[in-house]
Scaffold this active site. Structure first.
Site, short mmCIF file in Angstrom:
data_model
loop_
_atom_site.label_atom_id
_atom_site.label_comp_id
_atom_site.label_asym_id
_atom_site.label_seq_id
_atom_site.Cartn_x
_atom_site.Cartn_y
_atom_site.Cartn_z
N CYS A 258 0.65 -0.53 0.13
CA CYS A 258 -0.24 0.08 -0.41
C CYS A 258 1.18 1.48 0.15
O CYS A 258 0.82 2.21 0.86
CB CYS A 258 -1.20 0.25 1.06
N ALA A 259 1.29 1.37 -1.08
CA ALA A 259 2.58 2.37 -1.18
C ALA A 259 2.77 3.71 -1.56
O ALA A 259 3.57 4.55 -0.86
CB ALA A 259 3.34 1.75 -2.39
N ALA A 260 1.63 3.95 -1.99
CA ALA A 260 1.42 5.36 -2.04
C ALA A 260 1.33 6.36 -0.90
O ALA A 260 0.52 5.90 -0.33
CB ALA A 260 0.23 5.81 -2.98
N PRO A 261 1.85 7.34 -1.08
CA PRO A 261 2.41 7.88 -2.38
C PRO A 261 4.18 7.81 -2.01
O PRO A 261 4.95 8.94 -2.98
CB PRO A 261 2.56 10.05 -2.18
N GLY A 263 6.50 7.27 0.81
CA GLY A 263 7.28 7.72 1.72
C GLY A 263 7.75 6.94 1.83
O GLY A 263 9.30 6.99 2.38
N CYS A 380 -1.59 4.10 10.39
CA CYS A 380 -1.92 5.52 10.86
C CYS A 380 -2.58 6.13 12.09
O CYS A 380 -3.30 7.18 12.03
CB CYS A 380 -1.34 7.05 10.66
#
Ligand code: SAM
Length: 441
Positions: A258-261, A263, A380
């Site tokens: 779940c890479a976007a954006p 970081g 988060c």
């Protein structure tokens, strides 16, 4: 509710009220709507609009309580945005250094731009009554109003954190510091700090984070030394733990699912320069465009894939991953200090839907992790149902999963490390590390 169009002509306060209206009444993200109005203002005005809009979002219950006291009947339909304009006026009068005269006169004037020419008298009367009655100096007894949060979230935070709720609420309303991560493939921490020193930019380097710099004041990061050359990325301290917990090794194949954006993708690549491949996967094509942009600036070349992590049969090539980072879609309740709109955009029903999606992605990722491989589950969020509860349930479903503690006192029933907002200047964040059995232990 029918959406009100962006005012035809630009006006600082009308545009700001429109932003607040779009977030609170239409459920749009501050990022999207700010981008829309900011196209037509200069940098100084854009900064003002952003500061005021985000400030209002932190004080909605208080501003609405004043509005209810001062306004006989709610405004409806295409006049609704005038209520948001009045809230902006009340905010300026209470929380900013805008002079009383300018706050009242300019806010009244802005009503015309929002189609409220006939309501200018009402706006004027309300703002003047507010100052005359000195409503701002009356004590506020209601703890929900004091918190600036919606009631459901206020209750949930108290339920899960009876001892820390006051701190969490306080820290979630403080502006967040600006953390940077030095890209060690391009610059050393010492060299980057020297370039900041040369420009008299003050900062600190927290001992807990080997690649981090925290700037003392706010800066436009694009003007900092080495931005175009990719010397650094903007990344909160909590997020900077992901790469170290994942600990990628030379020759390994890593998935950031779940890479976007991007970081954490960037940090994974910087952490170990010799990994065989880093796949940056995300279901959202527009967010993947930001991964590509960010990786190009930093000089990294992950494999970028637009796909659904919960359905690997639609994209997986059959080669197991050595390590997987699952930075799951979540309530984002740990980062409300950075994104004050989140408290109004999230609804109680979203939490259940998110925990279901998280567990689907979790199980799917486990199926494509190599025996002996490591999976880092992160969010988060500060809600246990998305964090320790999610991981405890995962452990009960997967007998081949072992919890590898990141801190002392972690157990299978209370797994993971929960960072609370503001702790050591970090965002609220959660991590758990799981290792897959080889079957030969
Ligand atoms: C918390 S954000 C990831 C932040 C990112 N790891 C970083 O550090 O920059 C969660 C991401 O999950 C993505 N997402 C949501 N559902 C997904 C799915 N089914 N498959 C893959 N990605 C998904 C969202 O588009 C979003 O970009």
């Amino acid at each position: 509710m029918k959406s009100i169009p962006l005012p035809k002509q630009k006006n600082l306060r009308a545009d700001c009220a429109w932003v607040i209206y779009q977030i609170l009444e239409q459920g749009r993200s501050s990022r999207d709507v700010l981008a829309k109005v900011q196209r037509r203002h200069n940098a100084k005005d854009n900064a003002w609009i952003q500061e005021m809009a985000l400030g209002v979002l932190r004080q909605v219950p208080l501003l609405q309580s004043w509005l209810r006291t001062l306004l006989d009947r709610p405004l409806k339909g295409d006049k609704k945005a005038i209520e948001h304009l009045i809230m902006l006026g009340l905010y300026q009068l209470t929380f900013t250094r805008v002079s009383e005269h300018a706050a009242v006169a300019e806010t009244v004037n802005a009503a015309s731009y929002l189609g409220g020419i006939k309501l200018k008298g009402l706006v004027n009367a309300i703002l003047r009554n507010f100052t005359r009655q000195q409503l701002a100096s009356r004590p506020i007894d209601d703890p929900v109003i004091q918190s600036g949060m919606p009631k459901w979230l206020f209750k949930l935070i108290h339920q899960h954190y009876p001892d820390n709720a006051a701190d969490i609420l306080l820290n979630s309303n403080q502006p967040a510091p600006l953390w940077l991560r030095v890209n060690k493939q391009k610059a050393t921490l010492a060299a980057f700090c020297e370039s900041l020193d040369a420009l008299n930019i003050s900062y600190s380097c927290p001992a807990s984070h080997p690649d981090a710099v925290i700037l003392t004041n706010r800066h436009d990061v694009t003007t900092l030394p080495g931005f175009n050359q990719g010397w650094f990325a903007v990344q909160d301290g909590a997020a900077q733990y992901a790469a170290a917990f994942l600990a990628p090794q030379p020759g390994e194949r890593i998935l950031d699912c779940c890479a976007a954006p991007g970081g954490k993708t960037g940090h994974i690549i910087e952490y170990c320069g010799d990994i065989a491949e880093c796949v940056a996967l995300d279901a959202d094509d527009s967010r993947l465009a930001r991964v590509k942009e960010n990786m190009a600036r930093l000089g990294h070349r992950p494999t970028v894939l637009c796909a659904d992590a919960s359905a690997p049969d639609t994209w997986w090539d059959g080669t197991y991953f050595d390590r997987i980072l699952l930075d799951a879609p979540c309530s984002a309740t740990g980062v409300i200090r950075r994104h004050p709109d989140i408290r109004w955009l999230r609804k109680p029903a979203d939490i259940q839907a998110l925990t279901t999606l998280q567990s689907q992605i979790f199980d799917a990722m486990w199926s494509i992790l190599k025996p002996g491989g490591t999976l880092i589950y992160a969010t988060c969020s500060i809600l246990p149902s998305e964090n320790s509860g999610q991981v405890a349930q995962f452990l009960s479903r997967h007998q081949d999963a072992t919890l590898q503690p990141l801190k002392q006192n972690e157990t299978e029933t209370a797994p993971g490390w929960q960072i609370l907002p503001g702790e050591q200047q970090m965002d609220g964040f959660y991590y758990a590390r799981l290792v897959k059995s080889t079957g030969q232990e």
